[in-house]
Structure formats: C-alpha cells, structure tokens
Design an enzyme around this catalytic site. Sequence first.
Site, PDB file in Angstrom:
ATOM      1  N   HIS A  21      35.428   5.206 -72.619  1.00  0.00           N
ATOM      2  CA  HIS A  21      35.462   6.104 -73.784  1.00  0.00           C
ATOM      3  C   HIS A  21      36.844   6.762 -73.767  1.00  0.00           C
ATOM      4  O   HIS A  21      37.101   7.661 -72.963  1.00  0.00           O
ATOM      5  CB  HIS A  21      34.343   7.142 -73.678  1.00  0.00           C
ATOM      6  N   TYR A  22      37.708   6.294 -74.637  1.00  0.00           N
ATOM      7  CA  TYR A  22      39.097   6.741 -74.531  1.00  0.00           C
ATOM      8  C   TYR A  22      39.240   8.217 -74.906  1.00  0.00           C
ATOM      9  O   TYR A  22      38.415   8.783 -75.620  1.00  0.00           O
ATOM     10  CB  TYR A  22      40.033   5.851 -75.356  1.00  0.00           C
ATOM     11  N   HIS A  23      40.275   8.837 -74.403  1.00  0.00           N
ATOM     12  CA  HIS A  23      40.474  10.279 -74.602  1.00  0.00           C
ATOM     13  C   HIS A  23      41.935  10.634 -74.386  1.00  0.00           C
ATOM     14  O   HIS A  23      42.631  10.016 -73.592  1.00  0.00           O
ATOM     15  CB  HIS A  23      39.577  11.087 -73.662  1.00  0.00           C
ATOM     16  N   MET A  24      42.365  11.639 -75.095  1.00  0.00           N
ATOM     17  CA  MET A  24      43.718  12.159 -75.000  1.00  0.00           C
ATOM     18  C   MET A  24      43.720  13.343 -74.031  1.00  0.00           C
ATOM     19  O   MET A  24      42.861  14.210 -74.109  1.00  0.00           O
ATOM     20  CB  MET A  24      44.167  12.641 -76.382  1.00  0.00           C
TER      21      MET A  24
END
Length: 170
Positions: free
Chosen positions: A120-123
């Site tokens: 789950h990509y995230h900045m």
Amino acid sequence: METLFTPWRYPYLTAPKPDQPAGCIFCVAASSEDVRATLTLYRNADAVVMLNKYPYTNGHLMIAPVAHEARLFESNDRSLRALIRLTAEAQRILSDVYRPDGFNVGMNFGTVAGAGVADHYHMHIVPRWSGDSNFMTVTARTRLVPEELEVTYEKLVPHFAGLRGDFLDA
Ligand SMILES: [Zn+2]
C-alpha cells in the site's frame, strides 16, 4: 533501527488489540472508527494523513491513498491528485507548526527499496532541522525523537481539522 526515546511504545505494545491492526495500517487508518488510535490526522474519500509511529523526526507524517494499491500506476487520477494535494497541505501545516529548515518528501516501493508496508504505497514527509542528522543516526542507526507522539498529534490535528473536506474539488 532502534529509537532511544519511545515512551509511546509501551502502552502500544501492551494494549489489547481488539480489531486492529490485523491488516494494512493504511487501510485500518482509512476505515477505523478510532482515528486517534491509528494516529490519523485527516482523511477523506481519497486519501489519509497519519503520523508515523516510528518517526525519524518530530512531525514525520505519511500520506496514503484510501485504495489499497502498491504502485503509482495502479492509481486513478483522483487518488494521485489527493496524495500530492495532501502532501502540500501537510508541508504547509508542518511549516507553520514546527518551522523546520527543510523537508524530505518521498516514497519507497517494495521491501528492497525500504518500504515498511510494501503493498500500500504512501508518501513520507519528514521535517528537517539544521543539525538533526547527528552522528548517532549515521553510525548507530539510532534515532533521537524528543517529542512524544501524542504531543505531536495534539499539535497537528487542529490544523488538519481546518482543511475543508471537499478541497480537492475546489
Ligand atoms: Zn492497505
């Protein structure tokens, strides 16, 4: 990597975990009824902003799409726009509250690239101050974090509450 000053970890580690976080921390943050327990500062239909439980510096935030997606190219334009818009809002709020000298903003894709949650990509947005990268970070792989997470949360949450829920449509 170790964190020397982690008073928040004790209650976290010893607390019963009834309905979380069995799954992905970002999906839990997007859906949990208890935003404080997940350190969620802001969320709308498209994205969430939360504190990193193991911060590199005070005010280390993460912004993730609500959709459980691993790669940018899997996201629709609305999710992508929400992500960068909220990154910008987070940078503005952190600038107002903490007056950092700079920021690191970035993303890791895949465990090999350093992603703690790979699917789950995230900045990450990490405020930086002159002199915060001391020898301990470099040589001992140990972080020094002087402010408790609860304090950070209380400082930041009123600012995120001031964001209009529909600002993405403006
Ligand atoms: Zn997820």
